[in-house]
Design a protein around this motif. Structure first.
Motif, PDB file in Angstrom:
ATOM      1  N   ALA A 100      70.608 -37.328  -8.080  1.00 12.08           N
ATOM      2  CA  ALA A 100      72.029 -37.608  -7.859  1.00 12.08           C
ATOM      3  C   ALA A 100      72.877 -36.964  -8.947  1.00 12.08           C
ATOM      4  CB  ALA A 100      72.262 -39.119  -7.816  1.00 12.08           C
ATOM      5  N   GLN A 101      72.403 -37.003 -10.185  1.00 11.31           N
ATOM      6  CA  GLN A 101      73.126 -36.349 -11.272  1.00 11.31           C
ATOM      7  C   GLN A 101      73.243 -34.849 -11.009  1.00 11.31           C
ATOM      8  OE1 GLN A 101      71.291 -37.203 -15.018  1.00 11.31           O
ATOM      9  NE2 GLN A 101      71.515 -39.420 -14.831  1.00 11.31           N
ATOM     10  N   ILE A 102      72.125 -34.258 -10.557  1.00 11.62           N
ATOM     11  CA  ILE A 102      72.134 -32.828 -10.277  1.00 11.62           C
ATOM     12  C   ILE A 102      73.105 -32.518  -9.146  1.00 11.62           C
ATOM     13  CG2 ILE A 102      70.728 -30.902  -9.422  1.00 11.62           C
ATOM     14  CD1 ILE A 102      68.331 -32.216 -10.854  1.00 11.62           C
ATOM     15  N   ARG A 103      73.093 -33.361  -8.105  1.00 14.68           N
ATOM     16  CA  ARG A 103      73.990 -33.135  -6.972  1.00 14.68           C
ATOM     17  C   ARG A 103      75.459 -33.210  -7.408  1.00 14.68           C
ATOM     18  NH1 ARG A 103      72.271 -33.742  -1.521  1.00 14.68           N
ATOM     19  NH2 ARG A 103      70.483 -32.351  -1.307  1.00 14.68           N
ATOM     20  N   ARG A 104      75.760 -34.195  -8.270  1.00 14.53           N
ATOM     21  CA  ARG A 104      77.141 -34.304  -8.757  1.00 14.53           C
ATOM     22  C   ARG A 104      77.533 -33.053  -9.530  1.00 14.53           C
ATOM     23  NH1 ARG A 104      75.559 -39.780  -9.482  1.00 14.53           N
ATOM     24  NH2 ARG A 104      74.997 -39.425 -11.661  1.00 14.53           N
ATOM     25  N   GLU A 105      76.603 -32.537 -10.316  1.00 14.47           N
ATOM     26  CA  GLU A 105      76.879 -31.324 -11.084  1.00 14.47           C
ATOM     27  C   GLU A 105      77.060 -30.132 -10.152  1.00 14.47           C
ATOM     28  OE1 GLU A 105      77.391 -29.401 -14.882  1.00 14.47           O
ATOM     29  OE2 GLU A 105      77.560 -31.444 -14.099  1.00 14.47           O
ATOM     30  N   VAL A 106      76.274 -30.087  -9.079  1.00 15.89           N
ATOM     31  CA  VAL A 106      76.396 -29.002  -8.100  1.00 15.89           C
ATOM     32  C   VAL A 106      77.785 -29.019  -7.473  1.00 15.89           C
ATOM     33  CG1 VAL A 106      75.612 -28.253  -5.802  1.00 15.89           C
ATOM     34  CG2 VAL A 106      73.938 -28.814  -7.590  1.00 15.89           C
ATOM     35  N   VAL A 107      78.242 -30.223  -7.113  1.00 13.74           N
ATOM     36  CA  VAL A 107      79.582 -30.344  -6.510  1.00 13.74           C
ATOM     37  C   VAL A 107      80.652 -29.977  -7.521  1.00 13.74           C
ATOM     38  CG1 VAL A 107      81.238 -31.973  -5.548  1.00 13.74           C
ATOM     39  CG2 VAL A 107      78.836 -32.054  -4.826  1.00 13.74           C
ATOM     40  N   ARG A 108      80.514 -30.515  -8.750  1.00 12.87           N
ATOM     41  CA  ARG A 108      81.533 -30.279  -9.783  1.00 12.87           C
ATOM     42  C   ARG A 108      81.674 -28.791 -10.077  1.00 12.87           C
ATOM     43  NH1 ARG A 108      82.123 -29.570 -15.148  1.00 12.87           N
ATOM     44  NH2 ARG A 108      79.889 -29.506 -15.546  1.00 12.87           N
ATOM     45  N   ARG A 109      80.552 -28.090 -10.134  1.00 15.47           N
ATOM     46  CA  ARG A 109      80.589 -26.675 -10.508  1.00 15.47           C
ATOM     47  C   ARG A 109      80.551 -25.745  -9.292  1.00 15.47           C
ATOM     48  NH1 ARG A 109      75.686 -26.265 -14.530  1.00 15.47           N
ATOM     49  NH2 ARG A 109      76.223 -24.048 -14.370  1.00 15.47           N
ATOM     50  N   ASP A 110      80.652 -26.337  -8.095  1.00 19.52           N
ATOM     51  CA  ASP A 110      80.654 -25.543  -6.872  1.00 19.52           C
ATOM     52  C   ASP A 110      79.406 -24.663  -6.802  1.00 19.52           C
ATOM     53  OD1 ASP A 110      81.482 -24.595  -4.464  1.00 19.52           O
ATOM     54  OD2 ASP A 110      82.833 -23.086  -5.284  1.00 19.52           O
ATOM     55  N   LEU A 111      78.234 -25.335  -6.833  1.00 19.57           N
ATOM     56  CA  LEU A 111      76.960 -24.622  -6.846  1.00 19.57           C
ATOM     57  C   LEU A 111      76.201 -24.764  -5.523  1.00 19.57           C
ATOM     58  CD1 LEU A 111      75.677 -25.610 -10.423  1.00 19.57           C
ATOM     59  CD2 LEU A 111      76.904 -23.537  -9.743  1.00 19.57           C
ATOM     60  N   ALA A 112      76.912 -24.924  -4.428  1.00 18.72           N
ATOM     61  CA  ALA A 112      76.253 -25.117  -3.135  1.00 18.72           C
ATOM     62  C   ALA A 112      75.362 -23.930  -2.781  1.00 18.72           C
ATOM     63  CB  ALA A 112      77.290 -25.329  -2.039  1.00 18.72           C
ATOM     64  N   ASP A 113      75.705 -22.730  -3.281  1.00 21.51           N
ATOM     65  CA  ASP A 113      74.901 -21.540  -2.998  1.00 21.51           C
ATOM     66  C   ASP A 113      73.818 -21.316  -4.039  1.00 21.51           C
ATOM     67  OD1 ASP A 113      76.137 -20.913  -0.663  1.00 21.51           O
ATOM     68  OD2 ASP A 113      77.552 -19.484  -1.543  1.00 21.51           O
ATOM     69  N   ASN A 114      73.526 -22.342  -4.834  1.00 17.67           N
ATOM     70  CA  ASN A 114      72.467 -22.250  -5.842  1.00 17.67           C
ATOM     71  C   ASN A 114      71.138 -22.610  -5.176  1.00 17.67           C
ATOM     72  OD1 ASN A 114      70.614 -23.137  -8.022  1.00 17.67           O
ATOM     73  ND2 ASN A 114      72.396 -22.771  -9.342  1.00 17.67           N
TER      74      ASN A 114
END
Length: 896
Positions: free
Chosen positions: A270-284
């Motif tokens: 969940a922490q990683i997902r929040r970071e993905v959203v915050r930094r716009d990393l959906a294409d990571n």
């Protein structure tokens, strides 16, 4: 620089490779010369050995020069389709290992030249830095532009012995700093690997190096759940591996099934997902939905849950772990296939993204040019096709991840409000009645007693929260079965029993579907519910209904058990492994029994096969662990009597066993006596996992006063000249179970010889009747019900009649001496004309009926197998009629 056309086209997809060749054209010759073979460890070491290292600057230059050659060949081989994914990961991992160990060795020698060698204050020996590879390096799965996650540990505190004396801590801190710099400093030649040391105790705020003692103290007092995940892949590259892993394994792997790991990894995700959203990393493709990290999490959560109980799961590589989850039936074949395919696709894509500029990236490119380059290297016509394939893989990964990590809704339900006493008494009773409870007032009062009980009130906050979530779920699960009140009562008894066992509460919360299976067991049989309550580790068996109901392959199970037991393992742990194995397979047999899939004969066969398997392993382990053995292989056998010998084991049957040996050595009697005593101890010792089997050794020659183990010739002499008739009756159901087959064959020859002796029929009849009368008097029954086992016309009479027929007639009809069970022997007696065929069939039917009724009563928790006489009158008449034909009137006909 003249590169072959295919190679030139391949390297056009890596700007980094093009820059290397442009800056150092001489690299082209080395590339061409070695292109047809992987860059192996020996070749890397040889290249480093060619360079004279005088100081840190020359060391850094040598390491960077090696990296360029290795990377250039690896990129070329991969883009030409010559290298597998395994080769790519293995080559980069090997490069890191060679560079780290080479640098550490030289830096340590140079530093010791200044300060002297570091000496342990306790051991007085030279200390060596333990460089611990974490993450993908630890797992042997480095990508081509990866950081290396390192933790630096040293064995003991102390001081150096040199002119510029420092403490060991200071010495190894300097060594760690120099090693990190040798790898990661950006020089004109570039760098080797970026080094990340933040996984050490206390992270960036902690000291760079840690002693083993300090690491152990940290694990015990401060280690966090996510760190267990990080240390799962820990692998020492230098120094003493044994000492370190002795600390790491107990921290990472729990002795019990650790379902708390699911919540911990879910929180980390969940922490990683929040970071993905915050930094716009959906294409990571590493951290985004359906990415590499989710595949790793799926594999590692099962390792964390089960690694403490299943040592084979203590592996570091993701793909290896996934295959183990397949063989352990923890994930379906289709799911593992999907995850393996996705992992290979994502890692190949990851490498091609990083080949472009040697950048540590996992992001899909934005420019059309780069997208086309990547699509070509992934064998796709265009970027759209690549995205289609990528999205399909990520969707399958995400679906699997959600299936493993899904958490049932926390929304308040009517049942939750009822349990939390947020409704009035009348409202609660009405809700319980609506759910399907026939005695809602009694259920409501039971819930109130439970809520006010000292056990519930004293629970830790986290456990009480899980308890509060489970009670409403159990209410709904129990309500769907017949007699929901009894079902719920048994489920709540189990819940109270496990209330302080966080792992079991976590299992039921994380896998709410298991509650339906639990309710099914508790509804079907109070004995089964009690068995589960006494052995809550079996809750794990409820997670996979298909696996729970599969038929056993005893040969494969024996191999798997032997692998789990291992060699040279602590005997106490082996004893627990045996007990857990027995409980698990007893429960699986029980599940199929409750589903109506096992006729009573098949049930007995499987429980007997389980006992045979366990006895064979106990004998093997006890012999291997026996001190002062006088020979390599034991000439020793276990003989089964009674229900074990007759293959009629029940769930709670004990083992009637006799120990025999055939060995002329002078030390044989003493050695095998110690072996027999050891076997009995292994079977009957109470461990945290319970008792394996209760044993009865009184059927040996001379009974309880006789020797624990008998020589085969002494056994023959006893049977021929000293045994009572009842002992020959017992011999009809005896068989070789485990040990030396040659001893088993000699026993069987003796058994047949004894059974086939001609006997005085009048004396035989008299002895059998006397023993039957003695047994009848030992089990008086004034209940007004018919005792299926002990009363005249019951099971004992059938067994005695079969034994009489064997002893009376086997000398003329040798087939009667075969240990094939009472049903088959009744038919053989009829075929031989010894009893009427109709009588045999009727007694067979009675015997089957009695055993089925006896079994059903035990499943319902009855202490005695007694029924109304009218229920079995027809069968009692059939048995009594045959008894009268063989012996005269029975001792006390219950029909009169």
């Amino acid at each position: 620089m003249d590169l072959a056309p295919d190679l030139a086209r391949a390297l056009a997809h890596s700007r980094y490779a093009q820059r290397l060749l442009a800056a150092e054209p001489r690299l082209a010759d080395a590339l061409a010369a070695g292109l047809n073979q992987p860059f192996g460890r020996e070749a890397m070491i040889a290249l480093l050995a060619e360079r004279k290292l005088a100081d840190e600057a020359s060391l850094k230059a040598a390491l960077r020069a090696l990296r360029k050659q290795v990377y250039l060949r690896l990129i070329a081989r991969d883009l030409l389709g010559l290298a597998s994914l395994e080769e790519v990961m293995s080559t980069v991992t090997t490069l890191a290992e060679v560079c780290i160990t080479h640098a550490a060795e030289h830096l340590d020698a140079w530093l010791a030249g200044i300060h002297g060698e570091p000496i342990g204050s306790e051991s007085g020996v030279r200390q060596t830095l333990i460089v611990v590879a974490m993450g993908k390096l630890g797992g042997g799965e480095l990508n081509v532009s990866s950081d290396v996650d390192l933790v630096y540990v040293y064995p003991e505190d102390g001081n150096t012995r040199g002119p510029r004396r420092v403490s060991n801590h200071e010495y190894f801190t300097r060594l760690g700093q120099k090693l990190s710099q040798a790898l990661s400093d950006l020089t004109p030649e570039g760098y080797v690997f970026r080094v990340d040391t933040r996984l050490r105790p206390w992270g960036e705020s902690g000291p760079l190096v840690t002693s083993l003692a300090a690491l152990e103290a940290y694990f015990l007092a401060h280690g966090r759940e996510w760190e267990r995940y990080a240390w799962l892949k820990a692998r020492p590259l230098t120094g003493d591996e044994t000492q370190l892993m002795a600390l790491v394994h107990p921290f990472v792997y729990r002795k019990y099934l650790d379902y708390d790991a699911i919540a911990a990894l879910r929180g980390l995700h969940a922490q990683i997902r929040r970071e993905v959203v915050r930094r716009d990393l959906a294409d990571n493709i590493k951290l985004g939905p359906g990415g590499i990290r989710e595949i790793e999490f799926v594999a590692q959560v099962f390792q964390l849950i089960r690694g403490g109980k299943d040592p084979l799961l203590k592996v570091r590589a993701t793909r290896t772990a996934l295959e183990l989850l397949r063989t352990r039936r923890l994930l379906p074949d289709e799911t593992v296939d999907d995850l393996q395919a996705a992992y290979a696709f994502l890692r190949r894509l990851e490498h091609r993204l990083q080949y472009l500029d040697d950048a540590q990236t996992h992001m899909l490119p934005a420019s059309e040019e780069d997208r086309q380059l990547i699509a070509e290297t992934m064998d796709c016509a265009d970027w759209a096709q690549l995205l289609t394939r990528l999205d399909a893989h990520r969707a399958r990964v995400e679906a699997c991840f959600q299936a493993v990590f899904a958490e049932e809704s926390r929304q308040a339900t009517q049942e939750a409000a009822l349990w939390a006493a947020e409704t009035t008494r009348d409202e609660a009773i009405a809700q319980l009645a609506e759910l399907g409870f026939k005695q809602p007032e009694a259920v409501w009062e039971a819930l109130q007693r439970l809520r006010s009980s000292a056990r519930y009130q004293s629970l830790p906050e986290a456990s009480r929260a899980r308890f509060d979530r489970l009670v409403p779920m159990m209410l709904r699960a129990a309500a769907g079965f017949p007699d929901p009140e009894a079902t719920l009562a048994r489920m709540l008894t189990l819940l109270e029993t496990i209330a302080r066992r966080r792992a079991y509460l976590a299992l039921l919360v994380e896998y709410p579907a298991s509650l339906t299976q639990l309710a099914r067991v508790c509804s079907a049989s109070p004995w089964a519910a009690d068995y589960l309550t006494r052995h809550p580790v079996l809750l794990d068996e409820l997670l996979d209904p298909a696996q729970l109901l599969e038929e056993p392959d005893w040969r494969a199970l024996a191999d798997a058990l032997r692998a789990e037991l291992g060699e040279g393992v602590d005997p106490e742990r082996q004893m627990d492994v045996l007990r857990h194995f027995k409980h698990a397979w007893t429960f699986r047999i029980l599940a199929r029994d409750l589903e109506g899939r096992l006729p009573i004969e098949k049930l007995a066969d499987e429980l007997t096969a389980l006992a045979d398997l366990l006895l064979a392993e106990v004998l093997r382990l006890c012999w291997l662990g026996l001190p002062r053995r006088h020979r390599e292989d034991a000439r020793f056998a276990i003989i089964g009597y009674g229900k074990l010998g007759g293959r009629e084991m029940g769930y709670a049957s004990d083992l009637d066993i006799v120990f025999l040996y055939d060995d002329p050595a002078q030390a044989a009697q003493e050695t095998y006596s110690r072996l027999a005593a050891r076997i009995n101890t292994w079977l009957t010792t109470l461990t945290p996992a319970g008792v394996l089997y209760e044993t009865d050794l009184r059927l040996r020659p001379d009974g309880a006063s006789g020797l624990l183990v008998s020589a085969i010739d002494a056994f023959r002499d006893y049977q021929e000249h000293h045994a009572w008739t009842w002992e020959h009756q017992a011999l009809t159901r005896a068989r070789y179970v485990a040990g030396d087959p040659a001893v088993g064959a000699r026993f069987e020859a003796i058994r047949r010889d004894i059974l086939c002796r001609r006997r005085d029929l009048a004396k035989l009849r008299e002895d059998v009747l006397a023993m039957r009368d003695k047994m009848l008097k030992a089990h008086p029954n004034d209940s007004g019900l018919f005792d299926l086992k002990h009363d005249p016309g019951g099971l004992i009479d059938v067994e005695f009649m079969v034994q009489f027929l064997i002893l009376a007639h086997a000398h003329r009809h040798g087939a009667l001496a075969d240990n094939v069970g009472n049903l088959a022997l009744l038919k053989r007696a009829a075929d031989a004309g010894l009893i009427a065929a109709d009588a045999a069939r009727q007694v067979q039917t009675a015997y089957r009926t009695y055993r089925r009724l006896q079994h059903n009563l035990r499943m319902k928790g009855a202490s005695r197998a007694r029924v109304p006489l009218a229920q079995v009158a027809e069968h009692v008449q059939a048995v009594t009629a045959l008894w009268r034909a063989l012996f005269g009137a029975p001792p006390a006909n219950p029909l009169k």
